[in-house]
Design an enzyme around this catalytic site. Structure first.
Site, short mmCIF file in Angstrom:
data_model
loop_
_atom_site.label_atom_id
_atom_site.label_comp_id
_atom_site.label_asym_id
_atom_site.label_seq_id
_atom_site.Cartn_x
_atom_site.Cartn_y
_atom_site.Cartn_z
N ASP A 163 38.18 40.15 33.09
CA ASP A 163 38.20 40.08 34.54
C ASP A 163 37.42 38.85 34.99
O ASP A 163 36.47 38.42 34.32
CB ASP A 163 37.53 41.35 35.10
CG ASP A 163 37.78 41.53 36.57
OD1 ASP A 163 38.65 42.35 36.92
OD2 ASP A 163 37.09 40.87 37.38
N LYS A 165 35.27 38.72 37.05
CA LYS A 165 33.87 39.09 37.31
C LYS A 165 33.00 38.99 36.05
O LYS A 165 31.79 39.08 36.14
CB LYS A 165 33.80 40.52 37.86
CG LYS A 165 34.39 40.65 39.25
CD LYS A 165 33.80 41.80 40.02
CE LYS A 165 34.54 43.07 40.09
NZ LYS A 165 35.89 43.20 40.43
N TYR A 227 41.93 52.80 44.04
CA TYR A 227 42.75 53.11 45.20
C TYR A 227 41.83 53.08 46.42
O TYR A 227 40.86 53.82 46.44
CB TYR A 227 43.44 54.46 45.10
CG TYR A 227 44.57 54.53 46.10
CD1 TYR A 227 45.78 53.88 45.83
CD2 TYR A 227 44.40 55.15 47.33
CE1 TYR A 227 46.80 53.88 46.77
CE2 TYR A 227 45.42 55.15 48.27
CZ TYR A 227 46.61 54.52 47.98
OH TYR A 227 47.62 54.51 48.92
N SER A 230 42.89 45.82 45.78
CA SER A 230 43.06 44.63 46.63
C SER A 230 44.42 43.98 46.38
O SER A 230 44.98 43.35 47.27
CB SER A 230 41.99 43.58 46.32
OG SER A 230 40.72 44.05 46.64
N HIS A 233 49.76 45.01 42.51
CA HIS A 233 50.58 44.96 41.28
C HIS A 233 49.77 45.78 40.28
O HIS A 233 48.59 45.44 40.04
CB HIS A 233 50.76 43.52 40.81
CG HIS A 233 51.50 43.41 39.50
ND1 HIS A 233 52.78 42.92 39.40
CD2 HIS A 233 51.13 43.75 38.24
CE1 HIS A 233 53.16 42.98 38.13
NE2 HIS A 233 52.17 43.46 37.40
N HIS A 235 47.46 47.52 37.81
CA HIS A 235 46.53 47.03 36.81
C HIS A 235 45.43 48.07 36.59
O HIS A 235 45.20 48.93 37.45
CB HIS A 235 45.92 45.68 37.24
CG HIS A 235 45.23 45.75 38.56
ND1 HIS A 235 45.91 45.59 39.76
CD2 HIS A 235 43.94 46.00 38.89
CE1 HIS A 235 45.06 45.72 40.75
NE2 HIS A 235 43.85 45.98 40.26
N VAL A 236 44.77 47.98 35.44
CA VAL A 236 43.76 48.97 35.05
C VAL A 236 42.46 48.23 34.70
O VAL A 236 42.48 47.19 34.04
CB VAL A 236 44.26 49.78 33.82
CG1 VAL A 236 43.18 50.73 33.32
CG2 VAL A 236 45.53 50.55 34.17
P1 M7G Z 1 41.57 45.41 42.52
O1 M7G Z 1 41.24 46.84 42.33
O2 M7G Z 1 42.98 45.10 42.98
O3 M7G Z 1 40.63 44.69 43.54
O4 M7G Z 1 41.28 44.72 41.13
P2 M7G Z 1 39.08 44.49 43.69
O5 M7G Z 1 38.88 42.98 43.54
O6 M7G Z 1 38.83 44.94 45.10
O7 M7G Z 1 38.40 45.28 42.64
C1 M7G Z 1 41.63 43.41 40.85
C2 M7G Z 1 40.76 42.95 39.70
O8 M7G Z 1 41.21 41.68 39.28
C3 M7G Z 1 39.31 42.79 40.13
O9 M7G Z 1 38.46 43.42 39.20
C4 M7G Z 1 39.13 41.28 40.19
O10 M7G Z 1 37.81 40.87 39.87
C5 M7G Z 1 40.13 40.78 39.17
N1 M7G Z 1 40.64 39.43 39.47
C6 M7G Z 1 40.91 38.92 40.70
N2 M7G Z 1 41.40 37.66 40.56
C7 M7G Z 1 41.81 36.84 41.69
C8 M7G Z 1 41.42 37.35 39.23
C9 M7G Z 1 41.81 36.19 38.50
O11 M7G Z 1 42.26 35.16 39.03
N3 M7G Z 1 41.69 36.28 37.14
C10 M7G Z 1 41.20 37.39 36.50
N4 M7G Z 1 41.09 37.35 35.17
N5 M7G Z 1 40.82 38.49 37.18
C11 M7G Z 1 40.92 38.48 38.54
#
Ligand code: M7G
Length: 297
Positions: A163, A165, A227, A230, A233, A235-236
């Site tokens: 991730d 993060k 849920y 953001s 699509h 993802h886990v």
């Molecule tokens: P989410 O639950 O849709 O949203 O998870 P959140 O950001 O509110 O948790 C998306 C996950 O994808 C998050 O853990 C983000 O840190 C990660 N993520 C977001 N982006 C834009 C990227 C990216 O460009 N590359 C990678 N490797 N991870 C990302």
């Protein structure tokens, strides 16, 4: 922004958030000679046992703050190569990014299936975050060398990678994300019996790949979906149980194992029927849609 070599030319507009506990600061600004807003997240990184010996030398200078009986406190200045910050840059950032990273109060809301159809679904179709970064990963246009595991099956396959993060410097805050190859599964709400092979595949092969690559056992992993997410699509999230990342708590995280069990053993349309709790930030556009639809303040 992939070619930046320094923060020269970054003009700060506002500090969006700062957090003493996770030791980060989120900045809104602009780059000179570049259009659009930028969000920069600067974060102090965790210690790791591997680099610790390099700190414990004469190169680390101590400046005394106070001394009281057997207690004393110092500011420690390690060699500069060990005091690097992790910097995440989003540019150009949209107003949705500025909202997402701003300090705000949190609010609970309960989304019924009817609310989903009437409020959330139209919102996702119109307004949700761009998922270009997801397609770039699936199509090998970005982060190719970071992929930890891939199952290429178009229906049950996925890509597992660190991730954004996680800086991958230490296992304590391990954070990977598995992104499914199949398009069109927006979120938890869309899942039914037909997705069980996909969900089980992500669970077992994801666990196995993490054990092989990082030596972390599956019983030390927190494996869950968000849920609301953001990015719509499917993802886990795979995170280390010793670490509490943002969004791993109630009203946001649903354990993948529970999701499978609910669909397999309780009702194949469990997530089409369930009222789902969602945590929102006050400024969240979807939250505001709910407020006006329900005519609350
Ligand atoms: P989410 O639950 O849709 O949203 O998870 P959140 O950001 O509110 O948790 C998306 C996950 O994808 C998050 O853990 C983000 O840190 C990660 N993520 C977001 N982006 C834009 C990227 C990216 O460009 N590359 C990678 N490797 N991870 C990302």
């Amino acid at each position: 922004n992939s070619d930046l070599t320094s923060l020269h030319g970054f003009k700060l507009i506002k500090v969006l958030n700062e957090n003493a506990q996770v030791k980060n600061i989120v900045l809104h600004g602009k780059f000179e000679n570049a259009d659009g807003d930028a969000v920069i997240i600067l974060e102090k990184t965790p210690f790791s046992e591997e680099t610790l010996p390099h700190f414990l030398t004469s190169e680390t200078s101590l400046v005394k703050e106070f001394h009281n009986d057997i207690y004393s406190q110092y500011m420690c200045h390690p060699p500069s190569r060990f005091s690097a910050l992790k910097g995440t840059i989003i540019h150009p950032a949209t107003t949705k990014h500025l909202d997402k990273y701003s300090a705000q109060s949190f609010h609970f809301l309960y989304e019924t299936p009817q609310d989903y159809e009437a409020i959330t679904l139209p919102f996702i179709e119109e307004l949700s975050f761009s998922i270009q970064w997801v397609y770039n990963i699936l199509e090998k246009k970005a982060e190719v060398e970071r992929i930890v595991f891939e199952d290429e099956d178009p229906v049950t396959g996925f890509v597992l990678l660190p991730d954004i993060k996680w800086d991958q410097k230490q296992l304590e805050n391990l954070y990977l994300v598995a992104i499914c190859h199949k398009h069109g599964i927006k979120s938890l709400r869309d899942l039914d019996r037909s997705h069980l092979p996909l969900l089980k595949n992500i669970l077992t092969k994801g666990e196995e790949a993490i054990k092989q690559k990082y030596g972390v056992e599956s019983d030390q992993l927190r494996i869950y979906v968000h849920y609301q997410p953001s990015y719509y699509h499917f993802h886990v999230h795979f995170t280390h149980l010793n670490y509490d990342p943002p969004g791993c708590g109630i009203g946001k995280a649903h354990l993948l194992q529970d999701v499978i069990d609910n669909i397999e053993n309780i009702d194949e349309d469990y997530y089409r029927k369930k009222t789902l709790a969602c945590v929102f930030k006050a400024n969240d556009k979807l939250f505001k849609r709910f407020q006006s639809a329900k005519n609350v303040k």
